[in-house]
Scaffold this motif. Structure first.
Motif, PDB file in Angstrom:
ATOM      1  N   SER A 163       0.815  -1.223   0.000  1.00 16.32           N
ATOM      2  CA  SER A 163       0.000   0.000   0.000  1.00 16.32           C
ATOM      3  C   SER A 163       0.842   1.264   0.000  1.00 16.32           C
ATOM      4  N   SER A 164       2.148   1.141   0.262  1.00 13.65           N
ATOM      5  CA  SER A 164       3.028   2.322   0.271  1.00 13.65           C
ATOM      6  C   SER A 164       4.482   1.849   0.135  1.00 13.65           C
ATOM      7  N   GLY A 165       5.380   2.816   0.048  1.00  8.15           N
ATOM      8  CA  GLY A 165       6.817   2.547   0.146  1.00  8.15           C
ATOM      9  C   GLY A 165       7.375   1.584  -0.888  1.00  8.15           C
ATOM     10  N   ILE A 166       8.239   0.707  -0.406  1.00 13.82           N
ATOM     11  CA  ILE A 166       8.989  -0.207  -1.292  1.00 13.82           C
ATOM     12  C   ILE A 166       8.039  -1.170  -2.016  1.00 13.82           C
ATOM     13  N   ARG A 221      -3.223  -3.700   4.719  1.00 11.92           N
ATOM     14  CA  ARG A 221      -4.480  -3.454   5.453  1.00 11.92           C
ATOM     15  C   ARG A 221      -5.291  -2.329   4.826  1.00 11.92           C
ATOM     16  N   LYS A 222      -4.614  -1.258   4.374  1.00  7.39           N
ATOM     17  CA  LYS A 222      -5.357  -0.101   3.830  1.00  7.39           C
ATOM     18  C   LYS A 222      -5.868  -0.419   2.431  1.00  7.39           C
ATOM     19  N   ALA A 223      -7.202  -0.455   2.293  1.00  3.08           N
ATOM     20  CA  ALA A 223      -7.774  -0.853   1.004  1.00  3.08           C
ATOM     21  C   ALA A 223      -7.639   0.247  -0.054  1.00  3.08           C
ATOM     22  N   ALA A 277      -1.955  -9.214   7.491  1.00  2.00           N
ATOM     23  CA  ALA A 277      -1.061 -10.378   7.473  1.00  2.00           C
ATOM     24  C   ALA A 277      -0.906 -11.003   8.859  1.00  2.00           C
ATOM     25  N   ALA A 278      -1.253 -10.256   9.901  1.00  4.17           N
ATOM     26  CA  ALA A 278      -1.120 -10.782  11.258  1.00  4.17           C
ATOM     27  C   ALA A 278      -2.381 -11.523  11.709  1.00  4.17           C
ATOM     28  N   ALA A 279      -3.412 -11.493  10.873  1.00  6.59           N
ATOM     29  CA  ALA A 279      -4.666 -12.152  11.265  1.00  6.59           C
ATOM     30  C   ALA A 279      -4.662 -13.601  10.781  1.00  6.59           C
ATOM     31  N   TYR A 334       7.033 -10.969   0.262  1.00  9.04           N
ATOM     32  CA  TYR A 334       6.552 -10.535   1.578  1.00  9.04           C
ATOM     33  C   TYR A 334       7.292  -9.266   1.976  1.00  9.04           C
ATOM     34  N   CYS A 335       6.565  -8.136   1.894  1.00 11.52           N
ATOM     35  CA  CYS A 335       7.166  -6.823   2.114  1.00 11.52           C
ATOM     36  C   CYS A 335       6.522  -6.116   3.307  1.00 11.52           C
ATOM     37  N   ALA A 336       5.513  -6.748   3.923  1.00 16.13           N
ATOM     38  CA  ALA A 336       4.841  -6.099   5.056  1.00 16.13           C
ATOM     39  C   ALA A 336       5.845  -5.938   6.191  1.00 16.13           C
ATOM     40  N   ASN A 341      17.596  -7.115   1.265  1.00 16.92           N
ATOM     41  CA  ASN A 341      18.106  -6.387   2.427  1.00 16.92           C
ATOM     42  C   ASN A 341      18.379  -4.933   2.063  1.00 16.92           C
ATOM     43  N   PRO A 342      17.359  -4.046   2.204  1.00 14.98           N
ATOM     44  CA  PRO A 342      17.586  -2.630   1.903  1.00 14.98           C
ATOM     45  C   PRO A 342      18.325  -1.927   3.036  1.00 14.98           C
ATOM     46  N   GLY A 343      19.041  -0.864   2.670  1.00 13.42           N
ATOM     47  CA  GLY A 343      19.504   0.113   3.667  1.00 13.42           C
ATOM     48  C   GLY A 343      18.366   1.085   3.914  1.00 13.42           C
ATOM     49  N   PHE A 344      18.680   2.381   4.113  1.00 11.26           N
ATOM     50  CA  PHE A 344      17.613   3.352   4.402  1.00 11.26           C
ATOM     51  C   PHE A 344      16.862   3.744   3.131  1.00 11.26           C
ATOM     52  N   VAL A 345      15.528   3.639   3.193  1.00 13.66           N
ATOM     53  CA  VAL A 345      14.650   4.029   2.085  1.00 13.66           C
ATOM     54  C   VAL A 345      13.633   5.022   2.642  1.00 13.66           C
ATOM     55  N   GLU A 346      13.377   6.083   1.856  1.00 20.32           N
ATOM     56  CA  GLU A 346      12.477   7.151   2.313  1.00 20.32           C
ATOM     57  C   GLU A 346      11.019   6.698   2.167  1.00 20.32           C
TER      58      GLU A 346
HETATM   59  N1  LIG Z   1      12.378   2.011   4.621  1.00 24.17           N
HETATM   60  C1  LIG Z   1      13.512   1.449   4.953  1.00 24.17           C
HETATM   61  O1  LIG Z   1      14.525   2.137   5.189  1.00 24.17           O
HETATM   62  C2  LIG Z   1      13.630  -0.049   5.060  1.00 24.17           C
HETATM   63  C3  LIG Z   1      14.903  -0.596   5.216  1.00 24.17           C
HETATM   64  C4  LIG Z   1      15.023  -1.969   5.309  1.00 24.17           C
HETATM   65  C5  LIG Z   1      13.909  -2.779   5.230  1.00 24.17           C
HETATM   66  N2  LIG Z   1      12.664  -2.219   5.073  1.00 24.17           N
HETATM   67  C6  LIG Z   1      11.513  -3.113   5.010  1.00 24.17           C
HETATM   68  O2  LIG Z   1      10.816  -2.878   3.807  1.00 24.17           O
HETATM   69  C7  LIG Z   1       9.473  -3.302   3.956  1.00 24.17           C
HETATM   70  C8  LIG Z   1       8.549  -2.218   3.443  1.00 24.17           C
HETATM   71  O3  LIG Z   1       8.676  -1.081   4.284  1.00 24.17           O
HETATM   72  P1  LIG Z   1       8.647   0.408   3.740  1.00 24.17           P
HETATM   73  O4  LIG Z   1       9.879   1.052   4.187  1.00 24.17           O
HETATM   74  O5  LIG Z   1       8.280   0.431   2.321  1.00 24.17           O
HETATM   75  O6  LIG Z   1       7.515   1.044   4.673  1.00 24.17           O
HETATM   76  P2  LIG Z   1       5.964   1.271   4.474  1.00 24.17           P
HETATM   77  O7  LIG Z   1       5.732   2.185   3.328  1.00 24.17           O
HETATM   78  O8  LIG Z   1       5.461   1.635   5.811  1.00 24.17           O
HETATM   79  O9  LIG Z   1       5.432  -0.171   4.029  1.00 24.17           O
HETATM   80  C9  LIG Z   1       5.055  -1.157   4.937  1.00 24.17           C
HETATM   81  C10 LIG Z   1       3.966  -1.974   4.263  1.00 24.17           C
HETATM   82  O10 LIG Z   1       3.605  -3.040   5.135  1.00 24.17           O
HETATM   83  C11 LIG Z   1       2.183  -3.046   5.220  1.00 24.17           C
HETATM   84  N3  LIG Z   1       1.766  -3.667   6.464  1.00 24.17           N
HETATM   85  C12 LIG Z   1       2.096  -3.308   7.738  1.00 24.17           C
HETATM   86  N4  LIG Z   1       1.469  -4.091   8.602  1.00 24.17           N
HETATM   87  C13 LIG Z   1       0.722  -4.966   7.877  1.00 24.17           C
HETATM   88  C14 LIG Z   1      -0.161  -6.019   8.213  1.00 24.17           C
HETATM   89  N5  LIG Z   1      -0.430  -6.336   9.486  1.00 24.17           N
HETATM   90  N6  LIG Z   1      -0.760  -6.706   7.222  1.00 24.17           N
HETATM   91  C15 LIG Z   1      -0.531  -6.390   5.919  1.00 24.17           C
HETATM   92  N7  LIG Z   1       0.308  -5.403   5.544  1.00 24.17           N
HETATM   93  C16 LIG Z   1       0.910  -4.705   6.512  1.00 24.17           C
HETATM   94  C17 LIG Z   1       1.790  -1.574   5.147  1.00 24.17           C
HETATM   95  O11 LIG Z   1       0.456  -1.385   4.735  1.00 24.17           O
HETATM   96  P3  LIG Z   1      -0.813  -1.164   5.677  1.00 24.17           P
HETATM   97  O12 LIG Z   1      -0.419  -0.197   6.750  1.00 24.17           O
HETATM   98  O13 LIG Z   1      -1.824  -0.637   4.701  1.00 24.17           O
HETATM   99  O14 LIG Z   1      -1.170  -2.499   6.206  1.00 24.17           O
HETATM  100  C18 LIG Z   1       2.714  -1.134   4.026  1.00 24.17           C
HETATM  101  O15 LIG Z   1       2.150  -1.463   2.768  1.00 24.17           O
HETATM  102  C19 LIG Z   1       9.287  -3.601   5.459  1.00 24.17           C
HETATM  103  O16 LIG Z   1       9.374  -4.989   5.653  1.00 24.17           O
HETATM  104  C20 LIG Z   1      10.480  -2.909   6.088  1.00 24.17           C
HETATM  105  O17 LIG Z   1      10.850  -3.511   7.304  1.00 24.17           O
HETATM  106  C21 LIG Z   1      12.499  -0.862   4.984  1.00 24.17           C
END
Ligand SMILES: NC(=O)c1ccc[n+]([C@@H]2O[C@H](COP(=O)([O-])OP(=O)(O)OC[C@H]3O[C@@H](n4cnc5c(N)ncnc54)[C@H](OP(=O)(O)O)[C@@H]3O)[C@@H](O)[C@H]2O)c1
Length: 257
Positions: free
Chosen positions: A21-24, A44-46, A66-68, A91-93, A186-191
């Protein structure tokens, strides 16, 4: 010799991204849809999922938590009813809040486990029967460079990412003989919304679009571990090789924590 079959032609490939729903996850969904994949997006966010599906013909929104218990299995049944097969499950949640031992928060620790680790285990439970029957497909888990070794403030998050890296290694060995590929990202910091809360400096910060391009490059090369940006992930890999005493003092000095 690549570890996985290189994934280059996405035309008609059925991809399921949990955490899209957002981010990576969303940026990766967009990159794959542009290359002709049929992308099924879950989180979760439709609303953002439905917006994605409306903007990309052939895409499908599958909102779920995904936690349900049971949610990912039910989602997989809907995916199969539409497409009849699965080529890639990502699996990116993920959930992240800083937690330190000096302000221990058990509920937060358990929430991290539920979403980051148990959610991935539930996705495996949902997709493995289909992938094993197909004798094809690819499972990809988004972990983090924070899973390499312990980092300050990561008492809840770090162990979940270390678990995913270990899980991917076991899956690779178990599933190779069945024709199923496995990778760990394995990402580093992503905005993204996940890092927006960080007040500390984030070296080598990249956009979700750059992260998605790195992920697609890693899959195209057949890599098992896709890590980026290299200027940051390689430094953490080198730190990981140090003796414990040197590692602890260098990380404390670098982070000031
Ligand atoms: N940003 C970084 O610097 C970074 C670095 C290393 C690894 N990562 C990993 O990259 C992945 C994506 O993160 P992001 O940085 O792109 O952040 P993000 O935009 O917050 O994305 C997180 C995603 O996980 C979903 N999510 C969270 N809880 C969930 C649940 N219970 N059931 C289903 N979906 C769920 C969120 O959607 P909903 O809220 O709509 O459920 C969202 O789509 C994560 O695993 C994070 O740990 C990020």
């Amino acid at each position: 010799m690549p570890i996985n079959r290189p994934l280059r032609d996405w035309t008609g490939q059925v991809v399921w991204i949990v955490g899209a729903s957002s981010g990576i996850g969303l940026a990766t969904a967009e990159a794959l849809a542009r290359r002709g994949a049929k992308v099924v997006v879950s989180a979760r966010k439709a609303a953002p999922l439905e917006a994605f599906a409306a903007a990309h013909p052939g895409a499908m929104a599958l909102p779920l938590d995904a936690a349900a218990p049971g949610a990912l299995k039910a989602g997989m049944a809907q995916l199969l009813a539409r497409h009849g097969r699965l080529d890639l499950a990502l699996y990116c949640a993920g959930h992240y809040l800083p937690v330190r031992a000096t302000a221990y928060d058990l509920d937060e620790v358990i929430r991290h486990q539920d979403i980051n680790v148990t959610g991935a285990m539930r996705m495996l439970d949902a997709v493995l029967p289909t992938l094993l029957a197909q004798r094809s497909g690819h499972i990809s888990l988004v972990a983090s460079v924070a899973g390499y070794r312990g980092l300050p403030q990561a008492l809840a998050y770090g162990p979940t990412k270390a678990a995913l890296i270990n899980m991917a290694e076991v899956l690779q060995m178990d599933l190779k003989p069945s024709g199923i590929d496995v990778s760990v990202i394995n990402p580093g910091f992503v905005e993204t919304p996940l890092t927006a809360q960080n007040t500390h400096p984030m070296p080598a910060l990249i956009t979700p679009e750059v992260a998605a391009a790195e992920i697609l490059k890693g899959w195209a090369r057949g890599e098992f571990e896709v890590h980026f940006p290299k200027r940051f992930s390689r430094v953490l890999k080198l730190l990981g090789l140090l003796g414990d005493g040197l590692y602890f003092s260098l990380v404390r000095r670098a982070t000031g924590l």
